[in-house]
Design an enzyme around this catalytic site. Structure first.
Site, PDB file in Angstrom:
ATOM      1  N   LYS A 175       0.917  -1.129   0.016  1.00 32.68           N
ATOM      2  CA  LYS A 175       0.156  -0.158  -0.024  1.00 32.68           C
ATOM      3  C   LYS A 175       0.984   1.178  -0.279  1.00 32.68           C
ATOM      4  CE  LYS A 175      -1.705   2.866   2.707  1.00 32.68           C
ATOM      5  NZ  LYS A 175      -1.412   4.245   1.981  1.00 32.68           N
ATOM      6  N   PRO A 176       0.963   1.950  -1.183  1.00 33.63           N
ATOM      7  CA  PRO A 176       1.804   3.173  -1.107  1.00 33.63           C
ATOM      8  C   PRO A 176       1.148   4.330  -0.527  1.00 33.63           C
ATOM      9  CG  PRO A 176       0.742   2.771  -3.331  1.00 33.63           C
ATOM     10  CD  PRO A 176       0.396   1.672  -2.353  1.00 33.63           C
ATOM     11  N   ALA A 177       1.997   5.451  -0.213  1.00 34.62           N
ATOM     12  CA  ALA A 177       1.084   6.456   0.482  1.00 34.62           C
ATOM     13  C   ALA A 177       0.147   7.145  -0.638  1.00 34.62           C
ATOM     14  CB  ALA A 177       2.417   7.671   0.648  1.00 34.62           C
ATOM     15  N   SER A 229       5.694   7.330   9.751  1.00 28.99           N
ATOM     16  CA  SER A 229       5.848   8.086  11.117  1.00 28.99           C
ATOM     17  C   SER A 229       5.690   7.141  12.209  1.00 28.99           C
ATOM     18  CB  SER A 229       4.623   9.085  11.238  1.00 28.99           C
ATOM     19  OG  SER A 229       3.343   8.375  11.287  1.00 28.99           O
ATOM     20  N   GLU A 250      10.410   1.093  10.040  1.00 21.95           N
ATOM     21  CA  GLU A 250      11.440   2.277   9.931  1.00 21.95           C
ATOM     22  C   GLU A 250      10.713   3.676  10.017  1.00 21.95           C
ATOM     23  OE1 GLU A 250      14.370   1.850   9.132  1.00 21.95           O
ATOM     24  OE2 GLU A 250      14.459  -0.322   7.972  1.00 21.95           O
ATOM     25  N   CYS A 284      13.897  10.904   6.240  1.00 26.42           N
ATOM     26  CA  CYS A 284      13.867  10.444   7.618  1.00 26.42           C
ATOM     27  C   CYS A 284      15.604  10.506   8.264  1.00 26.42           C
ATOM     28  CB  CYS A 284      13.137   9.110   8.073  1.00 26.42           C
ATOM     29  SG  CYS A 284      13.721   7.725   7.067  1.00 26.42           S
ATOM     30  N   GLU A 381      11.253  16.334  14.055  1.00 26.56           N
ATOM     31  CA  GLU A 381      11.502  15.857  12.649  1.00 26.56           C
ATOM     32  C   GLU A 381      11.043  17.160  11.969  1.00 26.56           C
ATOM     33  OE1 GLU A 381      10.306  12.301  10.663  1.00 26.56           O
ATOM     34  OE2 GLU A 381      12.217  12.010  10.267  1.00 26.56           O
TER      35      GLU A 381
HETATM   36  P1  ADP Z   1       3.767  10.944   6.621  1.00 31.74           P
HETATM   37  O1  ADP Z   1       2.935  11.572   7.970  1.00 31.74           O
HETATM   38  O2  ADP Z   1       5.186  11.156   6.360  1.00 31.74           O
HETATM   39  O3  ADP Z   1       2.888  10.670   5.673  1.00 31.74           O
HETATM   40  P2  ADP Z   1       2.589   8.142   7.643  1.00 31.74           P
HETATM   41  O4  ADP Z   1       2.819   7.187   8.926  1.00 31.74           O
HETATM   42  O5  ADP Z   1       1.223   9.219   8.002  1.00 31.74           O
HETATM   43  O6  ADP Z   1       3.612   9.521   7.571  1.00 31.74           O
HETATM   44  O7  ADP Z   1       2.321   7.378   6.267  1.00 31.74           O
HETATM   45  C1  ADP Z   1       3.332   6.519   5.915  1.00 31.74           C
HETATM   46  C2  ADP Z   1       2.291   5.239   5.301  1.00 31.74           C
HETATM   47  O8  ADP Z   1       1.273   4.842   6.363  1.00 31.74           O
HETATM   48  C3  ADP Z   1       1.407   5.973   4.236  1.00 31.74           C
HETATM   49  O9  ADP Z   1       1.274   5.000   3.357  1.00 31.74           O
HETATM   50  C4  ADP Z   1       0.244   6.143   4.889  1.00 31.74           C
HETATM   51  O10 ADP Z   1      -1.102   6.117   4.035  1.00 31.74           O
HETATM   52  C5  ADP Z   1       0.203   5.082   5.811  1.00 31.74           C
HETATM   53  N1  ADP Z   1      -0.682   5.247   7.034  1.00 31.74           N
HETATM   54  C6  ADP Z   1      -1.174   6.303   7.570  1.00 31.74           C
HETATM   55  N2  ADP Z   1      -2.209   5.941   8.520  1.00 31.74           N
HETATM   56  C7  ADP Z   1      -2.275   4.637   8.597  1.00 31.74           C
HETATM   57  C8  ADP Z   1      -2.833   3.738   9.367  1.00 31.74           C
HETATM   58  N3  ADP Z   1      -3.839   3.984  10.323  1.00 31.74           N
HETATM   59  N4  ADP Z   1      -2.530   2.224   9.239  1.00 31.74           N
HETATM   60  C9  ADP Z   1      -1.677   1.800   8.198  1.00 31.74           C
HETATM   61  N5  ADP Z   1      -1.253   2.788   7.538  1.00 31.74           N
HETATM   62  C10 ADP Z   1      -1.480   4.014   7.604  1.00 31.74           C
END
Ligand code: ADP
Length: 477
Positions: A175-177, A229, A250, A284, A381
């Site tokens: 699952k990408p961002a 995060s 990570e 990071c 950060e």
């Molecule tokens: P950032 O703040 O740098 O975007 P995140 O930790 O929110 O960092 O995002 C990193 C990845 O984690 C993304 O793919 C995001 O969609 C995913 N993510 C965010 N919230 C959740 C969650 N509750 N469960 C699983 N993955 C998540």
């Protein structure tokens, strides 16, 4: 611009969401709509997991050499499509094209390197106390892997996970961002072109919480690897309890860079600029705090300001850009708030006020002096092009100040005295230490942190172990 609908990649097929729900992907430099991607529902996520499980039963039992051939092919194809892939990265992520091209090479390296490592998953034979017995230790792929990746390296973070997982014999549901799904889907098309068997790699888009929860709840998913995060990492740790799922995390960093009075500042500057401003400071392992010996602090500050000001800020698609836009308005606001908080607690701005750019997400580098631990910028950060400087008077103070953080990912030291640097480096509570070097990410090196920066390693032979389980057989002849 017209909407260009993209599809997810599940079980070797390009699929949309049955509900028709989708989300937009925009260019952070121009705000232009690049595409829409499907928002998959629970049932569709479960189907992808089931497909990955089905594919695993075959993939795991193939000779390692066959798996290696697929990995090598994916790496080669990425290089063949380097330019198209780099443009996709820059369009949705914002980083300068030259950095995107570098990211494609770096990602391809993971596939070619793990193609070779796939052949070296060795076990052990251990002498037993009873002479009629032998102890065999074998390594097996752990199973279906869930991979959750961030937007700052949309290709490399995925490649680092997929290459190792596939080499070990695992299959993946990734699952990408939401900001950068198109690069991940580009990689899916490369997997398709390499004729990777259906279901070995699946790329899903949609609601992070929903997909994350399904991956964590599924008994078929045996491991989740996450880069993101610390906040979400902690949530995943809690969610992993019910299925006792193995995790690699990570998470965030707060990298100190110690500059000793015997450092060659002119020679250090290239590495320092790379370590601070790469990807507009959004990595990071970017330098968060410069800790500078008081005897050279004035010289260092002047040099850093001079060099920072020369960096060209703008749209990453422009070949001359050094610093692209930040990923979102929220990101800009967060960085600005950290700067405002620091200034209100006694920091001084050493660079001129940032020049206005046509795009409000493009931030010119800012250098702040007189940083102290009472400021948020000391402990959080930054994820932006802001350099912060504080001074120290002796080695002990430098070490204590560097370690004054809940994070433990990367740290850097600049010194002309290697034995001093090694002595100090060993006392730094960080998973990675660069000595006169900030380009620390390498396929053959274990990337990862300690403390609240997470656990587990990626890349290197240690990274392969994350996807393997040990099985021991006690054999009596
Ligand atoms: P950032 O703040 O740098 O975007 P995140 O930790 O929110 O960092 O995002 C990193 C990845 O984690 C993304 O793919 C995001 O969609 C995913 N993510 C965010 N919230 C959740 C969650 N509750 N469960 C699983 N993955 C998540």
């Amino acid at each position: 611009m017209e909407k260009n609908p993209s599809l997810c990649f599940v079980n070797g097929q390009w699929v949309g969401s049955r509900s028709g729900a989708s989300s937009d992907v925009r260019n952070p430099a121009t705000n232009a709509l690049l595409a829409t991607v499907p928002a998959l529902e629970e049932q569709e996520v479960d189907q992808a997991i089931a497909a990955a499980h089905q594919a695993f039963l075959n993939w795991r039992s193939r000779p390692a050499r066959e798996r290696a051939n697929f990995l090598r092919k994916i790496g080669d194809l990425l290089l063949l499509h380097q330019d198209a892939c780099a443009h996709t990265i820059t369009a949705e992520q914002g980083k300068p094209l030259k950095e995107s091209r570098g990211e494609v090479v770096y990602a391809a390296n993971y596939f070619s390197w793990f193609a070779e490592e796939a052949l070296r998953v060795y076990g052990d034979i251990i002498p037993a106390d009873d002479p009629s017995k032998r102890i065999f230790v074998m390594k097996h792929p752990i199973g279906v892997v869930g991979a959750i990746t961030p937007w700052n390296f949309p290709l490399a973070m995925l490649a680092r996970k997929l290459a190792a997982a596939l080499a070990a014999g695992c299959t993946c549901v990734a699952k990408p961002a939401p900001e950068t799904p198109l690069t991940a889907l580009f990689l899916a098309s490369v997997c398709e072109e390499a004729q990777l068997p259906a279901g070995v790699v699946n790329i899903l888009t949609g609601d992070a919480e929903l997909i994350g929860a399904r991956l964590m709840q599924s008994d078929l998913v045996k491991k989740v690897t996450f880069t993101g995060s610390t906040e979400v990492g902690k949530l995943l740790i809690r969610q992993s309890a019910d299925t006792v799922k193995k995790l690699t995390l990570e998470l965030g960093g707060n990298a100190p860079c110690i500059i000793f009075d015997d450092a060659d500042l002119m020679r250090a500057m290239d590495g320092i600029l790379f370590g601070k401003y790469r990807n507009a400071g959004q990595t990071c392992v970017c330098i968060n705090r410069f800790l500078v010996h008081e005897a050279i602090a004035a010289d260092f500050s002047r040099l850093l300001c001079e060099h920072s000001k020369q960096l060209r800020v703008g749209n990453g698609a422009d070949e001359s850009t050094d610093i692209g836009p930040l990923i979102s308005d929220v990101a800009v606001e967060k960085v600005q708030n950290l700067v405002t908080d620091a200034l209100s607690h006694g920091a001084v701005r050493l660079t001129d006020s940032p020049s206005a750019t046509t795009n409000s997400r493009c931030m010119s580098p800012i250098v702040l002096g007189k940083i102290s631990p009472s400021m948020k910028i000391w402990s959080e950060e930054i994820f932006g092009p802001v350099s912060t400087i504080t001074t120290f008077s002796n080695d002990r103070e430098a070490i204590d100040r560097a370690n004054d953080t809940c994070y433990g990912l990367a740290a850097y030291i600049y010194s002309g005295d290697l034995s001093r640097a090694l002595r100090v480096g060993e006392q730094l509570e960080f998973g990675m230490v660069g000595i006169n070097d900030t380009a620390i990410s390498a396929v053959q090196a274990p990337f990862g942190g300690i403390k609240q920066s997470g656990f587990g390693r990626e890349g290197s032979r240690y990274g392969l172990d994350e996807y393997l389980t040990l099985q021991y057989m006690s054999v009596r002849g």
